[in-house]
Design a protein around this motif. Structure first.
Motif, PDB file in Angstrom:
ATOM      1  N   GLU A  15       0.813  -1.266   0.126  1.00  0.00           N
ATOM      2  CA  GLU A  15       0.089   0.072  -0.178  1.00  0.00           C
ATOM      3  C   GLU A  15       0.748   1.245   0.045  1.00  0.00           C
ATOM      4  OE1 GLU A  15      -3.671   2.083   2.556  1.00  0.00           O
ATOM      5  OE2 GLU A  15      -2.839   0.114   2.995  1.00  0.00           O
ATOM      6  N   PHE A  16       1.236   1.698  -1.034  1.00  0.00           N
ATOM      7  CA  PHE A  16       2.089   3.024  -1.181  1.00  0.00           C
ATOM      8  C   PHE A  16       1.249   3.988  -2.301  1.00  0.00           C
ATOM      9  CE2 PHE A  16       5.768   4.973  -3.480  1.00  0.00           C
ATOM     10  CZ  PHE A  16       6.564   5.133  -2.359  1.00  0.00           C
ATOM     11  N   SER A  17       1.620   5.337  -1.811  1.00  0.00           N
ATOM     12  CA  SER A  17       1.268   6.426  -2.158  1.00  0.00           C
ATOM     13  C   SER A  17       2.495   7.332  -2.428  1.00  0.00           C
ATOM     14  CB  SER A  17       0.256   7.201  -1.334  1.00  0.00           C
ATOM     15  OG  SER A  17      -0.236   8.439  -2.010  1.00  0.00           O
ATOM     16  N   LEU A  18       2.674   7.883  -3.727  1.00  0.00           N
ATOM     17  CA  LEU A  18       3.759   8.707  -3.986  1.00  0.00           C
ATOM     18  C   LEU A  18       3.276  10.061  -3.270  1.00  0.00           C
ATOM     19  CD1 LEU A  18       4.145   8.415  -7.830  1.00  0.00           C
ATOM     20  CD2 LEU A  18       5.839   8.059  -6.109  1.00  0.00           C
ATOM     21  N   GLU A  19       2.125  10.516  -3.028  1.00  0.00           N
ATOM     22  CA  GLU A  19       1.825  11.569  -2.684  1.00  0.00           C
ATOM     23  C   GLU A  19       2.149  11.857  -1.181  1.00  0.00           C
ATOM     24  OE1 GLU A  19       0.136  15.609  -2.554  1.00  0.00           O
ATOM     25  OE2 GLU A  19       0.031  14.128  -4.243  1.00  0.00           O
ATOM     26  N   ASP A  20       2.311  10.773  -0.630  1.00  0.00           N
ATOM     27  CA  ASP A  20       2.574  10.610   0.905  1.00  0.00           C
ATOM     28  C   ASP A  20       4.118  11.001   0.962  1.00  0.00           C
ATOM     29  OD1 ASP A  20       0.024  10.766   1.815  1.00  0.00           O
ATOM     30  OD2 ASP A  20       0.174   8.420   1.968  1.00  0.00           O
ATOM     31  N   HIS A  21       5.066  10.534  -0.033  1.00  0.00           N
ATOM     32  CA  HIS A  21       6.668  10.362   0.016  1.00  0.00           C
ATOM     33  C   HIS A  21       7.067  11.465  -0.600  1.00  0.00           C
ATOM     34  CE1 HIS A  21       5.358   6.365   0.914  1.00  0.00           C
ATOM     35  NE2 HIS A  21       6.489   6.101   1.569  1.00  0.00           N
ATOM     36  N   VAL A  22       6.233  12.715  -1.129  1.00  0.00           N
ATOM     37  CA  VAL A  22       7.002  13.816  -1.431  1.00  0.00           C
ATOM     38  C   VAL A  22       7.013  14.979  -0.381  1.00  0.00           C
ATOM     39  CG1 VAL A  22       7.173  15.606  -3.337  1.00  0.00           C
ATOM     40  CG2 VAL A  22       6.495  13.320  -4.088  1.00  0.00           C
ATOM     41  N   PRO A  23       8.113  15.576  -0.001  1.00  0.00           N
ATOM     42  CA  PRO A  23       8.060  16.467   1.069  1.00  0.00           C
ATOM     43  C   PRO A  23       7.104  17.632   0.762  1.00  0.00           C
ATOM     44  CG  PRO A  23      10.301  15.540   0.659  1.00  0.00           C
ATOM     45  CD  PRO A  23       9.372  15.020  -0.482  1.00  0.00           C
ATOM     46  N   PRO A  24       6.312  18.155   1.756  1.00  0.00           N
ATOM     47  CA  PRO A  24       5.493  19.317   1.777  1.00  0.00           C
ATOM     48  C   PRO A  24       6.283  20.513   1.145  1.00  0.00           C
ATOM     49  CG  PRO A  24       5.719  18.763   3.749  1.00  0.00           C
ATOM     50  CD  PRO A  24       6.437  17.491   3.173  1.00  0.00           C
ATOM     51  N   ASP A  25       7.544  20.453   1.520  1.00  0.00           N
ATOM     52  CA  ASP A  25       8.378  21.782   1.166  1.00  0.00           C
ATOM     53  C   ASP A  25       9.355  21.609  -0.102  1.00  0.00           C
ATOM     54  OD1 ASP A  25      10.044  19.915   2.317  1.00  0.00           O
ATOM     55  OD2 ASP A  25      11.104  21.404   3.500  1.00  0.00           O
ATOM     56  N   GLU A  81      16.716   8.278 -16.617  1.00  0.00           N
ATOM     57  CA  GLU A  81      17.117   7.466 -15.430  1.00  0.00           C
ATOM     58  C   GLU A  81      16.704   8.087 -14.090  1.00  0.00           C
ATOM     59  OE1 GLU A  81      21.262   7.197 -15.870  1.00  0.00           O
ATOM     60  OE2 GLU A  81      21.037   5.603 -17.648  1.00  0.00           O
ATOM     61  N   GLU A  82      16.814   9.538 -13.878  1.00  0.00           N
ATOM     62  CA  GLU A  82      16.469  10.154 -12.702  1.00  0.00           C
ATOM     63  C   GLU A  82      14.883  10.201 -12.575  1.00  0.00           C
ATOM     64  OE1 GLU A  82      18.344  11.341 -10.486  1.00  0.00           O
ATOM     65  OE2 GLU A  82      20.421  11.370 -11.503  1.00  0.00           O
ATOM     66  N   VAL A  83      14.134  10.376 -13.516  1.00  0.00           N
ATOM     67  CA  VAL A  83      12.609  10.339 -13.241  1.00  0.00           C
ATOM     68  C   VAL A  83      12.404   8.779 -12.935  1.00  0.00           C
ATOM     69  CG1 VAL A  83      10.599  10.488 -14.481  1.00  0.00           C
ATOM     70  CG2 VAL A  83      12.264  12.255 -15.050  1.00  0.00           C
ATOM     71  N   HIS A  84      13.117   7.800 -13.378  1.00  0.00           N
ATOM     72  CA  HIS A  84      12.740   6.521 -12.995  1.00  0.00           C
ATOM     73  C   HIS A  84      12.850   6.194 -11.631  1.00  0.00           C
ATOM     74  CE1 HIS A  84      12.522   2.056 -13.378  1.00  0.00           C
ATOM     75  NE2 HIS A  84      13.599   2.098 -12.907  1.00  0.00           N
ATOM     76  N   LEU A  85      13.991   6.782 -11.135  1.00  0.00           N
ATOM     77  CA  LEU A  85      14.361   6.727  -9.892  1.00  0.00           C
ATOM     78  C   LEU A  85      13.810   7.384  -8.733  1.00  0.00           C
ATOM     79  CD1 LEU A  85      18.275   5.741 -10.508  1.00  0.00           C
ATOM     80  CD2 LEU A  85      16.405   4.221  -9.912  1.00  0.00           C
ATOM     81  N   ASN A  86      13.526   8.920  -9.061  1.00  0.00           N
ATOM     82  CA  ASN A  86      13.310   9.754  -8.083  1.00  0.00           C
ATOM     83  C   ASN A  86      11.747   9.759  -8.011  1.00  0.00           C
ATOM     84  OD1 ASN A  86      12.664  12.513  -6.879  1.00  0.00           O
ATOM     85  ND2 ASN A  86      14.758  12.718  -6.880  1.00  0.00           N
ATOM     86  N   LEU A  87      11.373   9.759  -6.671  1.00  0.00           N
ATOM     87  CA  LEU A  87       9.702   9.645  -6.198  1.00  0.00           C
ATOM     88  C   LEU A  87       9.271  11.005  -6.845  1.00  0.00           C
ATOM     89  CD1 LEU A  87       9.773   7.528  -2.919  1.00  0.00           C
ATOM     90  CD2 LEU A  87       9.068   6.726  -5.459  1.00  0.00           C
ATOM     91  N   ALA A  88       9.986  12.126  -6.034  1.00  0.00           N
ATOM     92  CA  ALA A  88       9.266  13.345  -6.603  1.00  0.00           C
ATOM     93  C   ALA A  88       9.267  13.627  -7.930  1.00  0.00           C
ATOM     94  CB  ALA A  88      10.173  14.478  -5.930  1.00  0.00           C
TER      95      ALA A  88
END
Length: 461
Positions: A15-25, A81-88
């Motif tokens: 159960e994973f959400s990208l929204e929760d793993h991108v810092p608010p700042d 490659e960076e877009v593949h790896l970086n969650l933000a």
């Protein structure tokens, strides 16, 4: 007590959400609020075929390019490659964990085709400028302009001296894309028609680039990135790629001012620039359009021998004459000519002369014309506009303008040091224009994000 060894045990379900793993700042959260790309599909509709396989979403490609230029990722292969790896990055590009990142070759195919044919990157940049105006960051009252050299993707080893270069021998059918673009801009004021002087060397891979030694170091091939900014918050309101020579850079000023007037109805009350833009024709063009030139005058009338210069003589506009410090008159004509060929030359300059018998007995002849029988002064066609600029230079507002001009230089420093655009990766005038537009768009988006950051949501305890 030492805990147990950590071992990866894959779970059957996540159960994973990208929204929760991108810092608010995170910077991309603030930038995302100002990126509106819902209209580009309709904008590009005429450039896609109605049959065949579905294409990669153009909004995804644009979002990935914005990530690359906002964070200084110059290589599109590395960007994928960076877009593949970086969650933000995935969150900003609207990619889920299981979504596949497009291949890097997709960018080249779209850039050389529908993106350039539709001028999509210009459309994207102007949409960002419109958002800055909507947010109140652009008043349009005071603007500044400058240019910066960006090294081209070319080197001297693959070039030809000017005495051996002949563009007429090039066959467009067999030429690379950058060479065909060079042939297309030979008659444009920003490139081939900017000057009749041929560069010392011409690159084989990118002949539209300019061989220059303007940095007082080793010469190199380059393009000029021209910025027109609003000085309120340093927002870039227009950008233009030209040859790296003064005539092309100054000429781009007219292009950009006319374009922002047509697109955004912005007409500045003053334009701020350095001495390179202080030529007579440029100042005359600004004064005719009721734009105050806060620009140092480009003037070579000074003398190194300590004698009186043209500035020491008083101009009498009513009688069309100069008055020397001793009170004598310097006139253009002292009688009416019946032969029109002996009148004004019409070449943009006129000459005013004093009487020989007056100068010969003048006590100040040694300070005025020690090596001539009588004093002569040349007045250019746009001398009235030059005088307007000189009068402005004596005001307090001019001193403020010279400080505001540094905002353009700060943007170029940010472009090269933070965004990493020291050297172009794409070739040809179109490639330079694409990179400059994307970089300016990224700078405006970062400006919006800095001035109007996203509200941070408090974290749950």
């Amino acid at each position: 007590m030492m805990g147990p060894r950590q071992e990866a045990q894959p779970a059957l379900f996540y159960e994973f959400s990208l929204e929760d793993h991108v810092p608010p700042d995170h910077l991309l959260r603030s930038i995302d609020r100002f990126v509106e790309l819902s209209g580009i599909r309709a904008y590009l509709a005429d450039f896609y075929s109605h049959t065949g396989r579905p294409s990669v979403d153009p909004e995804l490609l644009i979002r990935m390019l914005l990530v690359g230029y906002c964070f200084g990722i110059r290589s599109e292969r590395r960007l994928c490659e960076e877009v593949h790896l970086n969650l933000a990055y995935r969150w900003f590009c609207r990619l889920d964990l299981s979504d596949r990142v497009p291949d890097h070759s997709t960018f080249s195919k779209n850039r050389h085709g529908r993106f350039r044919d539709s001028e999509l990157l210009r459309y994207l940049f102007e949409a960002t400028v419109a958002r800055c105006i909507e947010e109140g960051l652009v008043s349009g009252q005071r603007m500044a302009i400058d240019a910066s050299l960006i090294e081209a993707d070319a080197n001297k080893q693959n070039s030809t001296p000017k005495e051996d270069w002949d563009a007429r021998r090039i066959d467009p059918a067999d030429a690379p894309r950058a060479v065909r673009e060079y042939l297309d801009v030979l008659d444009e004021a920003a490139f081939g028609a900017a000057s009749e002087v041929q560069p010392k060397f011409t690159s084989h891979s990118d002949p539209a680039s300019q061989w220059t030694a303007a940095r007082k170091g080793p010469a190199f091939f380059s393009y000029s990135d021209n910025y027109l900014i609003d000085t309120d918050y340093g927002v870039i309101v227009d950008v233009e790629a030209t040859r790296s020579i003064r005539q092309a850079e100054v000429g781009s000023t007219r292009t950009m001012l006319e374009r922002v007037k047509a697109r955004f109805d912005l007409h500045p009350e003053r334009l701020i620039a350095d001495t390179a833009y202080g030529t007579g024709p440029m100042l005359g063009w600004l004064v005719d359009r009721k734009i105050a030139p806060h620009i140092p005058v480009f003037d070579k009338s000074g003398r190194a021998d300590g004698t009186w210069t043209r500035a020491d003589f008083e101009w009498d506009a009513e009688n069309d004459q100069y008055i020397c410090p001793e009170g004598h008159e310097l006139k253009q004509f002292r009688r009416n000519y019946s032969d029109p060929n002996r009148g004004p030359t019409g070449k943009g300059t006129v000459r005013y002369r004093a009487l020989k018998e007056v100068c010969q007995v003048c006590p100040s002849k040694a300070m005025c014309c020690p090596n001539a029988d009588a004093r002569k002064i040349t007045r250019e066609e746009h001398e009235d506009a030059r005088q307007v600029a000189r009068d402005i230079a004596k005001t307090e507002q001019y001193a403020i303008s010279m400080k505001l001009r540094k905002k353009v230089e700060m943007l170029f420093a940010h472009l090269k040091r933070i965004l990493g655009l020291n050297r172009l990766r794409l070739r040809g005038p179109c490639g330079a224009n694409d990179e400059f537009l994307l970089a300016a768009t990224a700078q405006n988006l970062r400006k919006l994000a800095k001035i109007l950051p996203a509200l941070q949501q408090p974290r749950n305890a």
